[in-house]
Design a protein around this motif. Structure first.
Motif, PDB file in Angstrom:
ATOM      1  N   VAL A 233      20.590 -39.681   0.506  1.00 46.07           N
ATOM      2  CA  VAL A 233      19.729 -39.811  -0.673  1.00 46.07           C
ATOM      3  C   VAL A 233      18.316 -39.330  -0.346  1.00 46.07           C
ATOM      4  N   ILE A 234      17.811 -39.719   0.822  1.00 42.90           N
ATOM      5  CA  ILE A 234      16.458 -39.315   1.225  1.00 42.90           C
ATOM      6  C   ILE A 234      16.369 -37.798   1.362  1.00 42.90           C
ATOM      7  N   LYS A 235      17.392 -37.201   1.961  1.00 42.32           N
ATOM      8  CA  LYS A 235      17.375 -35.742   2.128  1.00 42.32           C
ATOM      9  C   LYS A 235      17.502 -35.036   0.781  1.00 42.32           C
ATOM     10  N   LEU A 236      18.316 -35.578  -0.100  1.00 44.96           N
ATOM     11  CA  LEU A 236      18.417 -35.008  -1.451  1.00 44.96           C
ATOM     12  C   LEU A 236      17.068 -35.088  -2.162  1.00 44.96           C
ATOM     13  N   GLY A 237      16.364 -36.211  -1.981  1.00 44.06           N
ATOM     14  CA  GLY A 237      15.038 -36.348  -2.582  1.00 44.06           C
ATOM     15  C   GLY A 237      14.056 -35.331  -2.036  1.00 44.06           C
ATOM     16  N   LYS A 238      14.159 -35.055  -0.736  1.00 42.27           N
ATOM     17  CA  LYS A 238      13.269 -34.077  -0.113  1.00 42.27           C
ATOM     18  C   LYS A 238      13.470 -32.693  -0.699  1.00 42.27           C
ATOM     19  N   TYR A 239      14.740 -32.297  -0.872  1.00 40.91           N
ATOM     20  CA  TYR A 239      15.014 -30.947  -1.377  1.00 40.91           C
ATOM     21  C   TYR A 239      14.974 -30.876  -2.899  1.00 40.91           C
ATOM     22  N   ALA A 240      15.001 -32.027  -3.557  1.00 39.92           N
ATOM     23  CA  ALA A 240      14.910 -32.025  -5.028  1.00 39.92           C
ATOM     24  C   ALA A 240      13.529 -31.598  -5.501  1.00 39.92           C
ATOM     25  N   VAL A 241      12.544 -31.720  -4.623  1.00 40.80           N
ATOM     26  CA  VAL A 241      11.164 -31.391  -4.993  1.00 40.80           C
ATOM     27  C   VAL A 241      11.071 -29.973  -5.548  1.00 40.80           C
ATOM     28  N   ARG A 242      11.690 -29.034  -4.862  1.00 39.21           N
ATOM     29  CA  ARG A 242      11.573 -27.632  -5.276  1.00 39.21           C
ATOM     30  C   ARG A 242      12.380 -27.326  -6.534  1.00 39.21           C
ATOM     31  N   HIS A 243      13.305 -28.212  -6.882  1.00 46.39           N
ATOM     32  CA  HIS A 243      14.159 -27.970  -8.046  1.00 46.39           C
ATOM     33  C   HIS A 243      13.634 -28.615  -9.330  1.00 46.39           C
ATOM     34  N   ILE A 244      12.611 -29.441  -9.235  1.00 48.00           N
ATOM     35  CA  ILE A 244      12.151 -30.188 -10.411  1.00 48.00           C
ATOM     36  C   ILE A 244      11.876 -29.287 -11.617  1.00 48.00           C
ATOM     37  N   PRO A 245      11.191 -28.149 -11.455  1.00 51.12           N
ATOM     38  CA  PRO A 245      10.961 -27.300 -12.632  1.00 51.12           C
ATOM     39  C   PRO A 245      12.233 -26.686 -13.207  1.00 51.12           C
ATOM     40  N   HIS A 246      13.318 -26.687 -12.413  1.00 52.98           N
ATOM     41  CA  HIS A 246      14.543 -26.003 -12.829  1.00 52.98           C
ATOM     42  C   HIS A 246      15.637 -26.957 -13.301  1.00 52.98           C
ATOM     43  N   PHE A 247      15.451 -28.250 -13.114  1.00 53.54           N
ATOM     44  CA  PHE A 247      16.426 -29.209 -13.619  1.00 53.54           C
ATOM     45  C   PHE A 247      16.452 -29.179 -15.144  1.00 53.54           C
ATOM     46  N   THR A 248      17.642 -29.301 -15.714  1.00 51.03           N
ATOM     47  CA  THR A 248      17.716 -29.539 -17.154  1.00 51.03           C
ATOM     48  C   THR A 248      17.290 -30.983 -17.417  1.00 51.03           C
ATOM     49  N   ASN A 249      17.105 -31.325 -18.684  1.00 51.34           N
ATOM     50  CA  ASN A 249      16.732 -32.704 -19.023  1.00 51.34           C
ATOM     51  C   ASN A 249      17.754 -33.689 -18.469  1.00 51.34           C
ATOM     52  N   GLU A 250      19.032 -33.383 -18.661  1.00 53.81           N
ATOM     53  CA  GLU A 250      20.083 -34.291 -18.223  1.00 53.81           C
ATOM     54  C   GLU A 250      20.131 -34.392 -16.704  1.00 53.81           C
ATOM     55  N   GLU A 251      19.934 -33.284 -16.020  1.00 53.95           N
ATOM     56  CA  GLU A 251      19.959 -33.294 -14.551  1.00 53.95           C
ATOM     57  C   GLU A 251      18.787 -34.096 -13.993  1.00 53.95           C
ATOM     58  N   LEU A 252      17.605 -33.906 -14.572  1.00 52.19           N
ATOM     59  CA  LEU A 252      16.436 -34.660 -14.115  1.00 52.19           C
ATOM     60  C   LEU A 252      16.626 -36.148 -14.370  1.00 52.19           C
ATOM     61  N   ARG A 253      17.217 -36.484 -15.494  1.00 46.25           N
ATOM     62  CA  ARG A 253      17.471 -37.892 -15.807  1.00 46.25           C
ATOM     63  C   ARG A 253      18.393 -38.516 -14.752  1.00 46.25           C
ATOM     64  N   LYS A 254      19.431 -37.794 -14.368  1.00 44.12           N
ATOM     65  CA  LYS A 254      20.368 -38.324 -13.371  1.00 44.12           C
ATOM     66  C   LYS A 254      19.706 -38.500 -12.008  1.00 44.12           C
ATOM     67  N   VAL A 255      18.857 -37.561 -11.629  1.00 42.04           N
ATOM     68  CA  VAL A 255      18.155 -37.664 -10.348  1.00 42.04           C
ATOM     69  C   VAL A 255      17.241 -38.886 -10.340  1.00 42.04           C
ATOM     70  N   LEU A 256      16.482 -39.069 -11.413  1.00 43.76           N
ATOM     71  CA  LEU A 256      15.582 -40.222 -11.507  1.00 43.76           C
ATOM     72  C   LEU A 256      16.370 -41.525 -11.515  1.00 43.76           C
ATOM     73  N   GLU A 257      17.477 -41.510 -12.235  1.00 42.89           N
ATOM     74  CA  GLU A 257      18.342 -42.699 -12.303  1.00 42.89           C
ATOM     75  C   GLU A 257      18.841 -43.072 -10.907  1.00 42.89           C
ATOM     76  N   ALA A 258      19.186 -42.069 -10.116  1.00 36.28           N
ATOM     77  CA  ALA A 258      19.675 -42.327  -8.757  1.00 36.28           C
ATOM     78  C   ALA A 258      18.566 -42.885  -7.874  1.00 36.28           C
ATOM     79  N   PHE A 259      17.370 -42.328  -7.971  1.00 36.64           N
ATOM     80  CA  PHE A 259      16.258 -42.830  -7.161  1.00 36.64           C
ATOM     81  C   PHE A 259      15.932 -44.280  -7.526  1.00 36.64           C
TER      82      PHE A 259
END
Length: 660
Positions: free
Chosen positions: A315-341
């Motif tokens: 989870v920590i490593k996914l959070g580290k690499y999710a940083v660069r993807h934030i502008p490219h996440f769809t609304n639903e994808e960003l929601r799932k990432v935040l929900e997981a954190f």
């Protein structure tokens, strides 16, 4: 019978004789091939009428095309597909395209019509490309959000030919083509009981039992069967068993995430698969860097569903690499990432910084559910992010009608919890007040209470609603069918009532009945008060004993008549003498020490949380001399002598010495 005989004979005719036979068939008075094709194809998907057919048909027509695996299909009637897109007409001089160019062209198309029009111009169509065409049709239709294919697509001769070809040649299709076609048709909502899908599923099961399916094909087949038969089907267990026997090093990142999705569908068997999940979680650490935004969102969402709390390094490593993807996440994808954190209790300052930049720039275009999830993330991790809070406040003022009651609650509560008023606070709370006045009865009672209580934490007192929420009618709705109100709701009501008395003396409306008032704001969830930190208290206690001379001159964890619990209380008489804590008479002043550890502040800030700010505000209004002892000041002291001098300055700033 004549139709079947003619069809069988056509298979042995030369190309010239076939065209002659087809010409004769055009004028056959009995056979209406186009109508038959339409009627027999519709049951695979949905009926042109309101109810789908449940009857399975044997398809007696197909489009004439060249098949590269040697199994040519011939038409029963040329008038079925009279347009000029026969894939093996000798008079056509269209070029064949290689696979790479084919898929590049397919990915550029944004509608099924474009895909089918392109297919109709091809001279040859290998099985792999036919399955790819179906897959692309599935993708573009899924983007439109429709649950059924349009009638124009169902009636399209090219589309009909693609489907019939998959059904009649299923036994000769390569593994990858077979499972890809099945997956595409499944996502296009083909009737699971249609002959088309039954043939494809049966062929897949035969090959699965025979063994030899590659990892990618197993993953695609597993997801298709989950869609068609549910996670309880026996074949799925065989697929998971075969996947467990493969080397994870041979899986692509797409296959790894597909495997997570398959296991995610079998949550009732998590314990059975946990050993394999541990192995999978450890291996996934090595591929995180290569995941696309979509795959990353799907992986972390699966970890939540599978309750993989032991996979925190992943989870920590996914959070580290999710940083660069934030502008490219769809609304639903960003929601799932935040929900997981939120679920795993994880936060990352670089992720938060990137989230701030993203939300501040696109907040007005974000989905309300994503906005509320962003606020929940900040609230749960106590992140006082002014760029996010300001952007969300502006969004609510401009687009308040987009938000549902529970979303409004999730949006407003963090302002109170984090003790922050945005620059447009007056417009924000005016808009909120108007919404509540207009739609008061649409808000669930507990949701409404949370919103109003949050407003009071930051001194935006809901005076116009106090009479309503203290009324017996509202309290009855709040209680619902339960025998008693929960302690948190009672504590919030009591604090709102105390606020009306202390901070709104002009309020003369309905009072809260004593039976709904609590004696202490300390609740199991610590929503209204944060318990005293023992380690920090021990440090302060040593200094107080040195300063005052004995332990009997101060009391700890004192419950006041006003529901608040004071960390340390010191009593002083009129002459400034410190009294033993057991003395009840001649008390001129009560000093309330608030020993504030990091949990009482927003993350990495010196801003008190709203619940601590209102506590100190109320204690002051109740006549206490409030002295704040924050952890960051204690941490700067290097010796016991410095600690005593610090406490003396805090408690008795006017005195050079102290008497006891």
């Amino acid at each position: 019978m004549a139709l079947i005989t003619l069809r069988r004979n056509l298979c042995h005719l030369s190309d010239f004789r076939i065209h002659g036979a087809l010409a004769a068939l055009k004028n056959h008075p009995v056979i209406h091939v186009h109508k038959v094709a339409e009627e027999r194809l519709c049951p695979w998907f949905c009926s042109p009428q309101s109810e789908p057919f449940k009857v399975r048909f044997h398809h007696g027509c197909c489009k004439k095309f060249h098949s590269e695996n040697g199994n040519d299909l011939h038409p029963v009637g040329e008038q079925v597909f009279s347009q000029a897109h026969d894939w093996d007409r000798p008079e056509q001089n269209l070029k064949s395209v290689d696979d790479q160019m084919f898929y590049r062209r397919l990915n550029n198309f944004t509608s099924s019509e474009e895909v089918l029009s392109f297919i109709s111009t091809l001279q040859t169509l290998p099985d792999t490309l036919a399955a790819g065409a179906l897959q692309r049709i599935c993708e573009v239709e899924k983007k439109d959000g429709d649950q059924k294919l349009p009638k124009e697509i169902l009636k399209n001769s090219v589309f009909q030919a693609l489907c019939i070809r998959c059904e009649q040649e299923s036994s000769s299709l390569p593994d990858a083509v077979l499972v890809t076609a099945l997956h595409a048709l499944t996502l296009l909502h083909v009737d699971p009981q249609s002959s088309l899908l039954l043939n494809l599923v049966a062929e897949c099961q035969r090959r699965l039992k025979r063994g030899g399916l590659e990892v990618h094909s197993l993953c695609i087949l597993g997801e298709s069967l989950i869609q068609l038969q549910g996670p309880g089907c026996a074949t799925l267990e065989l697929i998971i068993y075969q996947l467990q026997g493969e080397k994870l090093e041979e899986f692509t990142p797409e296959d790894i995430v597909a495997l997570y999705r398959i296991l995610q569908a079998c949550t009732e068997k998590v314990d059975q698969h946990q050993a394999f999940l541990n192995k999978l979680n450890n291996f996934s650490l090595s591929i995180v860097y290569s995941l696309s935004p979509t795959l990353m969102s799907q992986m972390i969402s699966a970890l939540v569903v599978l309750d993989q709390t032991q996979a925190l390094p992943l989870v920590i490593k996914l959070g580290k690499y999710a940083v660069r993807h934030i502008p490219h996440f769809t609304n639903e994808e960003l929601r799932k990432v935040l929900e997981a954190f939120i679920y795993f209790g994880h936060s990352d300052r670089f992720f938060t910084k990137a989230l701030e930049q993203h939300v501040a720039s696109v907040c007005l275009t974000l989905d309300p559910e994503v906005v509320s999830k962003v606020m929940e993330y900040c609230s749960r991790k106590q992140i006082l992010s002014k760029p996010i809070l300001d952007a969300v406040a502006e969004t609510f003022v401009c687009q308040s009608e987009k938000f549902l009651p529970h979303q409004i609650s999730e949006l407003i509560e963090p302002f109170g919890k984090l003790n922050y008023l945005p620059p447009n606070a007056s417009a924000l709370f005016r808009k909120l007040e108007n919404m509540l006045l207009t739609h008061f009865n649409y808000f669930p009672p507990k949701t409404l209470l949370k919103i109003l209580h949050s407003c009071s934490l930051i001194e935006c007192h809901p005076v116009n609603f106090m009479a309503k929420i203290f009324s017996p009618c509202f309290l009855q709705k709040l209680q619902g069918e339960e025998l008693y109100l929960d302690k948190l709701s009672l504590a919030q009501l009591t604090q709102l009532f105390l606020t009306s008395v202390l901070e709104c003396p002009f309020y003369k409306g309905q009072k809260l009945l004593p039976k709904y008032q609590v004696r202490s704001f300390l609740t199991p969830c610590s929503s209204l008060e944060t318990p005293l930190d023992f380690q920090l208290y021990r440090s302060v206690k040593i200094g107080l004993i040195d300063l005052l001379g004995a332990r009997l001159y101060f009391a700890s964890k004192v419950l006041t008549p006003y529901c608040y619990t004071i960390d340390v209380e010191i009593k002083v008489d009129e002459e400034g003498l410190v009294l033993p804590f057991t003395v009840r008479e001649d008390v001129h002043k009560r000093v309330a020490l608030c020993i504030d550890d990091p949990k009482r502040f927003s993350l990495n800030s010196k801003t008190l949380l709203g619940k601590e700010a209102i506590k100190q505000r109320h204690l002051h209004l109740l006549g206490y001399h409030v002295v704040q002892i924050p952890y960051y000041e204690i941490e700067m002291l290097k010796s016991r002598v410095e600690l005593v001098e610090y406490l003396q300055r805090k408690l008795f700033p006017q005195n050079v010495g102290i008497r006891w």
